[in-house]
Scaffold this active site. Structure first.
Site, short mmCIF file in Angstrom:
data_model
loop_
_atom_site.label_atom_id
_atom_site.label_comp_id
_atom_site.label_asym_id
_atom_site.label_seq_id
_atom_site.Cartn_x
_atom_site.Cartn_y
_atom_site.Cartn_z
CG ASP A 106 -1.92 1.10 1.26
OD1 ASP A 106 -2.23 1.66 0.19
OD2 ASP A 106 -2.39 1.44 2.37
C1 SPV Z 1 -7.04 1.93 3.79
O1 SPV Z 1 -7.87 1.11 4.20
O2 SPV Z 1 -6.41 1.77 2.74
C2 SPV Z 1 -6.77 3.14 4.55
C3 SPV Z 1 -6.86 3.11 6.00
O3 SPV Z 1 -6.39 4.13 3.95
S1 SPV Z 1 -5.26 2.79 6.61
O4 SPV Z 1 -4.85 1.46 6.16
O5 SPV Z 1 -5.39 2.87 8.03
O6 SPV Z 1 -4.36 3.80 6.11
MG MG Z 2 -5.63 3.69 2.07
#
Ligand code: SPV
Ligand code: MG
Length: 293
Positions: free
Chosen positions: A59
């Site tokens: 991510d």
């Molecule tokens: C997601 O679910 O991708 C978010 C929340 O942005 S977090 O993972 O807490 O950044």
């Molecule tokens: Mg996110």
């Protein structure tokens, strides 16, 4: 108001402004989106973390914007409830935001959450530096999103990562105020603390100036009523179906390997009939009688 594909943004805006807290749940593909809808959630969080993970990617913008939007469109085609798109930091500058928002709102996605971090961004729970975008640049993104949206009700949520970056509540409030003035429909205030005290203090000082959004992944024990009282409107369950899938897939894979057989595993996985029911195979019979007779 009845839900159909054409008023998702309007419905989501009402959910945002209904003065109560609503839980929305993450989905990361068409199947998980159907599960969220079947469980009667009012809307779906198209999570960058969950979608990236399902793609086997990290991510931190490893997946391109078009990959992520493609998945959000799959989800849109699978359900009738509104979808809130996690737009990370907008995949670049104001111009990337324009491009993405045009496409999302054209397709019927209900809204976007944009966060005030640099591109590429890193998931908020990964330790290390989380550098924030200068306020004027982020305000430009909020304005750009509103200027190009194809649906008047398309929602633009501004997420501040000030607390994630280790800055104090005054800075988070200053940023939230600037984003609200620039036209954000709601402020998403994020934290990785385990007691949620910073979120409560922020929310109390924010004093209902506009709806608030939270993703309490780390502060799960705060009662919903406490969050509602301080003006939280959307409570995002941000990654729970992706994590459920990981845990269960892993158990099933190990068990099949240990047994060297699929004979016992049928009892702990969904029967195929369930898959066919969820994806409405019966509808094909009706369509056949209409189109093939
Ligand atoms: C997601 O679910 O991708 C978010 C929340 O942005 S977090 O993972 O807490 O950044
Ligand atoms: Mg996110």
């Amino acid at each position: 108001m009845s839900i159909n594909k054409h008023n998702g943004a309007r419905i989501f805006k009402e959910i945002l402004n209904n003065h109560k807290v609503d839980l929305i749940l993450e989905a990361h593909n068409g199947l998980s989106a159907r599960v969220v809808e079947e469980a009667n959630f009012v809307a779906i969080w198209a999570s960058s973390l969950s979608i990236s993970s399902a793609l086997g990617l990290r991510d931190c913008n490893e997946a391109s914007w078009s990959q992520i939007i493609g998945i959000a469109e799959n989800m849109y085609d699978s359900v009738s409830i509104p979808i809130l798109f996690d737009g990370d930091s907008g995949y670049g500058n104001y111009n990337n935001v324009r491009h993405i928002v045009k496409r999302l709102s054209h397709y019927g996605i209900a809204g976007i959450s944009l966060e005030d971090k640099l591109f590429p961004k890193m998931n908020s729970f990964i330790s290390g530096e989380h550098t924030l975008t200068p306020i004027p640049e982020f305000i430009g993104k909020i304005k750009a999103a509103h200027d190009v949206k194809k649906d008047e009700d398309f929602v633009v949520i501004a997420r501040t990562e000030a607390l994630i970056a280790g800055l104090d509540i005054d800075i988070a409030l200053e940023r939230a105020e600037a984003y609200c003035q620039a036209g954000a429909d709601a402020i998403f205030i994020h934290s990785k603390k385990s007691d949620g005290k910073d979120i409560l203090e922020f929310a109390k000082r924010w004093n209902h100036r506009c709806p608030l959004v939270v993703a309490p992944t780390t502060y799960t024990s705060l009662p919903l009523s406490v969050l509602e009282d301080v003006g939280i409107s959307i409570y995002i369950c941000a990654n729970h179906l992706m994590r459920a899938a990981l845990a269960h897939m892993r158990n099933v894979a190990c068990q099949i390997k240990i047994d060297n057989s699929i004979n016992e595993i049928n009892y702990v996985i969904s029967p195929l009939s369930d898959v066919f029911k969820l994806l409405n195979y019966d509808e094909l019979k009706i369509a056949e009688s209409k189109y093939l007779s």
